[in-house]
Scaffold this motif. Sequence first.
Motif, mmCIF file in Angstrom:
data_model
loop_
_atom_site.group_PDB
_atom_site.id
_atom_site.type_symbol
_atom_site.label_atom_id
_atom_site.label_comp_id
_atom_site.label_asym_id
_atom_site.label_seq_id
_atom_site.Cartn_x
_atom_site.Cartn_y
_atom_site.Cartn_z
ATOM 1 N N MET A 1 1.075 -1.442 -0.449
ATOM 2 C CA MET A 1 -0.273 0.106 -0.011
ATOM 3 C C MET A 1 0.487 1.418 0.071
ATOM 4 O O MET A 1 0.531 2.155 -0.383
ATOM 5 C CB MET A 1 -1.290 -0.059 1.377
ATOM 6 C CG MET A 1 -0.273 -0.036 2.677
ATOM 7 S SD MET A 1 -1.541 0.218 3.914
ATOM 8 C CE MET A 1 -1.180 1.289 4.785
ATOM 9 N N LEU A 2 2.417 1.156 0.489
ATOM 10 C CA LEU A 2 3.042 2.366 0.513
ATOM 11 C C LEU A 2 4.011 1.697 -0.879
ATOM 12 O O LEU A 2 4.071 0.662 -0.920
ATOM 13 C CB LEU A 2 3.606 2.303 1.545
ATOM 14 C CG LEU A 2 3.071 2.896 3.349
ATOM 15 C CD1 LEU A 2 3.809 2.326 4.225
ATOM 16 C CD2 LEU A 2 3.168 4.729 2.830
ATOM 17 N N ILE A 97 4.316 0.048 7.357
ATOM 18 C CA ILE A 97 3.990 1.123 7.779
ATOM 19 C C ILE A 97 4.124 0.801 9.252
ATOM 20 O O ILE A 97 3.314 0.354 9.766
ATOM 21 C CB ILE A 97 3.619 3.035 7.722
ATOM 22 C CG1 ILE A 97 3.807 3.917 7.946
ATOM 23 C CG2 ILE A 97 1.564 1.826 7.604
ATOM 24 C CD1 ILE A 97 3.531 5.209 7.450
ATOM 25 N N ILE A 99 3.639 2.371 12.590
ATOM 26 C CA ILE A 99 3.288 3.390 14.137
ATOM 27 C C ILE A 99 3.654 3.830 15.013
ATOM 28 O O ILE A 99 3.383 3.469 15.755
ATOM 29 C CB ILE A 99 1.431 3.509 13.705
ATOM 30 C CG1 ILE A 99 1.161 4.053 12.119
ATOM 31 C CG2 ILE A 99 1.500 5.210 14.240
ATOM 32 C CD1 ILE A 99 1.584 5.398 11.368
ATOM 33 N N LEU A 149 -0.443 -11.147 12.776
ATOM 34 C CA LEU A 149 -1.333 -10.726 12.829
ATOM 35 C C LEU A 149 -1.980 -9.877 11.236
ATOM 36 O O LEU A 149 -2.690 -10.443 10.786
ATOM 37 C CB LEU A 149 -1.773 -9.647 13.293
ATOM 38 C CG LEU A 149 -1.830 -9.696 15.071
ATOM 39 C CD1 LEU A 149 -2.879 -8.403 16.297
ATOM 40 C CD2 LEU A 149 -2.538 -11.164 15.397
ATOM 41 N N LEU A 153 -3.624 -13.450 9.376
ATOM 42 C CA LEU A 153 -5.060 -13.115 9.311
ATOM 43 C C LEU A 153 -5.422 -11.296 8.817
ATOM 44 O O LEU A 153 -6.821 -11.303 8.769
ATOM 45 C CB LEU A 153 -5.384 -12.277 11.657
ATOM 46 C CG LEU A 153 -5.639 -14.226 11.867
ATOM 47 C CD1 LEU A 153 -5.568 -13.831 13.333
ATOM 48 C CD2 LEU A 153 -6.337 -14.969 12.481
ATOM 49 N N VAL A 155 -4.670 -8.699 9.430
ATOM 50 C CA VAL A 155 -5.444 -7.339 10.625
ATOM 51 C C VAL A 155 -3.910 -6.340 10.232
ATOM 52 O O VAL A 155 -2.948 -6.134 10.117
ATOM 53 C CB VAL A 155 -4.869 -7.226 12.069
ATOM 54 C CG1 VAL A 155 -4.672 -6.612 12.966
ATOM 55 C CG2 VAL A 155 -6.327 -8.666 11.873
ATOM 56 N N ASN A 156 -4.822 -5.227 9.720
ATOM 57 C CA ASN A 156 -4.579 -3.918 9.070
ATOM 58 C C ASN A 156 -2.965 -3.631 10.401
ATOM 59 O O ASN A 156 -3.575 -3.646 11.694
ATOM 60 C CB ASN A 156 -5.325 -2.763 8.933
ATOM 61 C CG ASN A 156 -3.837 -1.743 8.381
ATOM 62 O OD1 ASN A 156 -3.906 -0.991 8.812
ATOM 63 N ND2 ASN A 156 -4.190 -2.236 7.150
ATOM 64 N N ILE A 158 -1.766 -0.473 10.621
ATOM 65 C CA ILE A 158 -2.029 0.674 11.326
ATOM 66 C C ILE A 158 -2.850 0.019 12.662
ATOM 67 O O ILE A 158 -2.571 1.539 13.096
ATOM 68 C CB ILE A 158 -2.325 1.349 10.158
ATOM 69 C CG1 ILE A 158 -2.155 1.787 9.027
ATOM 70 C CG2 ILE A 158 -3.095 2.933 10.982
ATOM 71 C CD1 ILE A 158 -1.233 3.057 8.574
ATOM 72 N N LEU A 159 -3.964 -0.187 12.646
ATOM 73 C CA LEU A 159 -4.685 0.062 13.243
ATOM 74 C C LEU A 159 -4.477 -1.179 14.668
ATOM 75 O O LEU A 159 -3.633 -0.368 15.894
ATOM 76 C CB LEU A 159 -5.950 -1.874 13.313
ATOM 77 C CG LEU A 159 -6.900 -1.710 14.344
ATOM 78 C CD1 LEU A 159 -8.289 -1.429 13.613
ATOM 79 C CD2 LEU A 159 -6.331 -3.484 14.559
ATOM 80 N N SER A 160 -3.158 -2.417 14.387
ATOM 81 C CA SER A 160 -2.801 -2.794 15.263
ATOM 82 C C SER A 160 -1.473 -2.371 16.247
ATOM 83 O O SER A 160 -1.815 -2.487 17.542
ATOM 84 C CB SER A 160 -2.358 -4.244 14.996
ATOM 85 O OG SER A 160 -1.281 -4.099 13.853
ATOM 86 N N ILE A 162 -1.226 1.102 16.533
ATOM 87 C CA ILE A 162 -1.921 1.875 17.559
ATOM 88 C C ILE A 162 -2.371 1.828 19.007
ATOM 89 O O ILE A 162 -2.197 2.099 19.423
ATOM 90 C CB ILE A 162 -2.186 2.404 16.514
ATOM 91 C CG1 ILE A 162 -1.843 3.451 15.460
ATOM 92 C CG2 ILE A 162 -3.613 3.736 17.411
ATOM 93 C CD1 ILE A 162 -3.128 4.456 14.878
ATOM 94 N N MET A 163 -3.044 0.219 18.791
ATOM 95 C CA MET A 163 -3.406 -0.210 20.013
ATOM 96 C C MET A 163 -2.341 -1.085 20.743
ATOM 97 O O MET A 163 -2.056 -0.405 22.004
ATOM 98 C CB MET A 163 -4.106 -0.975 19.849
ATOM 99 C CG MET A 163 -5.301 -0.992 18.904
ATOM 100 S SD MET A 163 -6.552 -0.417 19.523
ATOM 101 C CE MET A 163 -7.778 0.763 18.530
ATOM 102 N N MET A 164 -0.736 -1.849 19.708
ATOM 103 C CA MET A 164 0.403 -2.133 21.179
ATOM 104 C C MET A 164 0.751 -1.391 21.434
ATOM 105 O O MET A 164 1.415 -1.393 22.691
ATOM 106 C CB MET A 164 0.627 -2.372 19.511
ATOM 107 C CG MET A 164 0.086 -4.571 19.159
ATOM 108 S SD MET A 164 0.234 -5.294 20.249
ATOM 109 C CE MET A 164 1.861 -5.656 20.554
#
Lengths: 379, 310, 323
Positions: A1-2, A97, A99, A149, A153, A155-156, A158-160, A162-164
Motif C-alpha cells: 500500500m505504500l 508502515i 506506527i 497478525l 489474519l 489485520v491492518n 496501522i490499527l494493531s 496504534i493499539m499496541m
Amino acid sequence: MLSPEREPASPISSRNSSFDWSKVVLNVALPFAGVAAALVLGAVMLLLLGANPLAAFSAIISGAFGSTFGLTQTLVKATPLLLVGAGICIAFRANVINIGGEGQIIVGALAATWFPLSFASAPGWLLLPSTLIVGFLAGSIWGFIPGILKARLHVNEILSTIMMNAIAQQFMNFLLQGPLMDPAGVAQGTFLAQSAQLPHQVWLPRLVPRTLLHAGAIVAVVMAVLVYFFLWRTTIGYDIRAVGLNPEAARYSGIRVPRYQALSLTLAGGFAGLAGAIEVMGVQHRLMDGLTSGYGFTGIVAALLGGLHPLGLIPASVLFGALLVGADKMQRAVQVPSSLVMALLGLIVLFVSSASIWSRRWSARRKIAEQRDRKEVES
Amino acid sequence: MKGLISLDVISGIIHTMIGLATPFLYAAIGETFAQSSGVVNLGVDGIMLLSAFAAFYVSLVSGSLALGLLAAAVVGLLMGLLMSLVSVTLKAEQGVSGIGLYMFGLGMSSLLFKVLIGTVKTIDGFKPLPIPFLSDIPVVGKMLFRTNILVYCAFLLVPLAWWVLNKTTLGLKIKAVGQAPAAADSLGISVNGIRYLSVCIGSVLAGIAGASLSISLLNLFQDNLTAGQGFIAVALVYFGGWSPVGVLGGALLFSIVNSFQLWMQVLGAKIPSNIAVMLPYLLTIVALTISVNRARQPAALNKPFERGES
Amino acid sequence: MRLRRAFIAFLLAVGLVGAAVAAPFRIAVVMPSATTDMAFSQSMWSALMIIQKEMGGPSALEIKYTDNMYNVPDAAAAIRDYASQGFDIVIAHGSQYGSSVQEIATDFPQTTFAWGTDVNTFGLPNVYAYTAAAEQGGFVNGVLAAKLTKSRKIGVTGPVEVGDAKTYIDGFVQGVMSVNKGITVSKTWTGSFSDVALMTAAAKTHIANGADVLTGSSQSVVGSIGAAQDNGHVMWFGTQADQASLAPNLVVCSQVYDWTGMLREIIAQHKAGVLGGKTYVLTLENKGLKMAFNPSYRLPGFAKAAAERAIKGIVDGSIKVQP
C-alpha cells in the motif's frame, strides 16, 4: 500500500548503476529547501509573538552546533532517531508502515531495565551486550505481533500498532507502580514512577566527559550500516525490497509476501526496542515515563529525510537531532512557549515531505530521457 | 463486582459509552470518507486539537456555541485543504505528511491556548436536550435520549454517511477513485478533485469531533485535550472495514469496554487499574482477529494518482 | 593628577553602583508540564511571579522558564544551559530530573540548584531539595469530605497512582476513616495525564454509582467539571493549586503548595553565600501547605471546625498521617 521507492530503478539495475551525484545533490538540497520554507513561516509566527526571528534562528544554530555540549546533545538525540529510523527503512522497503515505534521503544526499555536489575551481579562484559540483545528481542516481539497478525489474519498494521502503543504504555505504568518501582522511592514515601538505577556495569560509557554522549551513538551507526548491507547485499534483503517495489510481481516470482512483511515489522520493532534499551542504558540509567519523547513518530520523519536509505539516514538523523536541540535552545533564548517548537517541526515535516515531488519529477524526466536515448541508439 | 449486572450499572455503562463514542464517530466516519477515496489522513488528531481549541476560544469570546462550532468546521476545512495540497497535489508520502499535520495541530493548539487564553477555563457547553416522549421511557429514555445535540448528530451521521457512500453518485465516485483511479480518470472523473473533497469532508468532521470534546462533552480546553483519540479513530476505520456501520460497531465496542473497565474499578474489582485501562485496546485487536468479515481496503489507498502510471 | 584619580574613583564607584542596580538576580526554572496546568508546574510558576513582584519586577528578578520538558535528556540540556548562562538559581521542578541535577551541579559549584519533589541533596553543597507532605492536606480534605458526604460514597480519580498523587490520596483515605469507617472510597485510575475524556467518564461513573464527593490528583479536576455539568450536586477537593477559580460551585477546599516561603529563603541564603545543602518539606506547620477554603462555597460550621481541628492536630503532632 505504500510505494516508498518511486524511482524507476529495479533492485538489480540500481546495484549496477554508477553513482548518481546529481540525484544525491537534489535529495540533499530539497529537504533543506523544505526546512528553510518552514522556517520562513516560523519567522512570521515569531514576529507575531513579539520575538526577534534572527535571534531565534541564530539560537537554533548555536544551540545545536555552537558548543561541545550542543554538538554532543545533537548526537544524543540523533541516536534513537537513527535506530528507530533504520527499522522504519526496513518496514517501508517491505511496503508496511510501522506506527508502533513508541510502544516498541517502551518494551525495549522495559526489558533492558528488568534484565540487568534481575542479574545485577553478572559481570559487565556479559551483562551489557546481553541487555542490548534483550532490548532488541523485546522490541521485536512487539513488532512481531502486528506482523504475524497481518500475515496470517490480515489485520491492518496501522490499527494493531496504534493499539499496541497504548498497551505498552499501560504495561509500563503497571510495572513502574509495582514490580519495577524504585525501592528507595517506596522507602522514602515519594512513590515516584521510576525504576531503581541500573547496575553500573550496564551503563554505556560516556564518549565525552560532562556530556550525555554515550557509546550508543556508535552502536546506532554500526546498526545503520548493517541494515544497509542487509537490505542491499543479502537475498532476504533483496526479497524484502522486491516485496516493497511491487508486491504483485514478487508474489508471481514465488516470494511469500506476508512472511517478509511480518519479518520487516519484527525487525523494525527490534531496532526501536534497541533504541529504548540504549536510552535507558546510555542516558537515563533508569526507566522513567516520557522516555520515548515521540521518537517513534519523529523516527519516521528522520527516515523520510534520509530518503528511506540507512546510509542517508545517518546525516538525516543528525540534522533532525540538531533541529530538535536547536529549537529547544531557541525556546530558552527568546522565551517563546515551547509548543511553538512542536508547531514548527510539524510545518517542517509537511514542507519536506511535499518537496520530494520535485525529486520524483526529476527522476521521471531522467527516465524518459534515458529511454529516448536508448531508442535513438537502437535505431 | 457482584453489582455489575444490576440495571443501574448497565444503563450507566451504556450512558458513558455514548459520550465516549461521540468524538470517535465524527472523526472515524470522516476518515472513512478520506480513505475511501484513497487518502490516509493520519493527522486527524491534530485537526481535532486545533478545531477543539477554535471552538472553545470562539465560544468563550463570542458567547455563541453555534459560532464556536462553525469555527471548528472552518479550521477543519483549512487543515483538510492543507492535507490535500500536500498529499494529493504534491503527492507527499501520506503517513508522513499526516504525522506532520498532527505535530502542527498539537503544537499550534497549545501555543494559541497559552497566548490567547493562558489558563484552564470552563464554559457552558451544549445543554442536554431531552427528546419529547422518548426521554420519558423508563431506563432507556434516561440512557439514550437525554444528551446533547452533538451526540445525537454523531449517531445520525452513521446512516447519512452510509447513504452518501453507497447510494449517491458522489459516493460511487469516491469509491471509484479509491479503488481504480486510472479507470475513474478515463471516465472523466476528476480524481484529485474527488480526493480533495473527501479529505475535506473528513477534516470538517474531525473538526466537529474536536468541538464535541471542547464545547459539548468536556467544556474546557487544555494541552493535548484529545490524548491520541484521533489515532484511535483512524484505527477504527480499519476495524470497520471502510463502512460507516462497521465504524459504528468499532466505536461502540471500544467505548463500551472503556466504560465497563471504569465501572469495574469503581466497584472495586481486584484487577490492577492499568490492566483494566488496557482492555479496550486489547479487545479491539482481538475482536478484529476473530471476526470473519474482513473487508479489502481500497486498492489505491495511500497511493497518489499520477495520470499515465499503471 | 589627584583630581584625575578621584575622578576615576568616582567613575568606578558610579559604575559599580550602576552595575549593582542594573544586574538583576536571575532564576531559571525547568518544568515537566505547562506553566498553565492548574497543578504542579503552575504552583511553582505562580510562586515565582509573586516573588518577582515582591522584589520589584523583572528589573530586580529576572526569570526564565522552559516548560513541557517531559523528556529528561531535554530537561538536562535546559538545566545545563541555564547554569552555563550564569543564572544564580536553577530550579529543576520535577522529581524525574534528579540524576541530571546531581551530574550538572558538580560542574557548576557557583550555581544554586533546587529540585523537587524529593528529599535528596546528594550531599552536594549547592543543591536544595524540596517536597510537599501532600498526605497532610489530604487528611484534612478527607475529614471535610467525610463530614459533608450524605451518600457515604466518595470517588477518587487520577491518571497514575504514583508520587504525591498517591501520598495525597493515602492521606485523604486516612482522614475519611478517622471520621467514619463506614464510608466507601473507590478509586479509578485512567493511565493518562491528558485524557480528559476518560477522566470525565470516570467521574461520571463515580457519580452514577452514588458518590457525592470527588477528589484525586490535580489534573483530574477537569474530569469532575465535565461530569458535574450533568449533575450539579457533587463536591470536589483539590490539591497542589487552588482550583476554586476553575469551578467555583464545585470546589470545597484545595490543598495549596505555597513555594514562596521556600523561595524567599533560598534567595536570601544565596545572597548570603549559602548555595544549598538543605531539604525543604512543605507542611501545614511551616505554612508551606495551605488549606484554601473556597469563599463562594458555603461550608457548614461543624465541617469547618472539624477541618480546623485536624489542621491543629497535625501541626501540634497529636495526629500522625502516614505518607
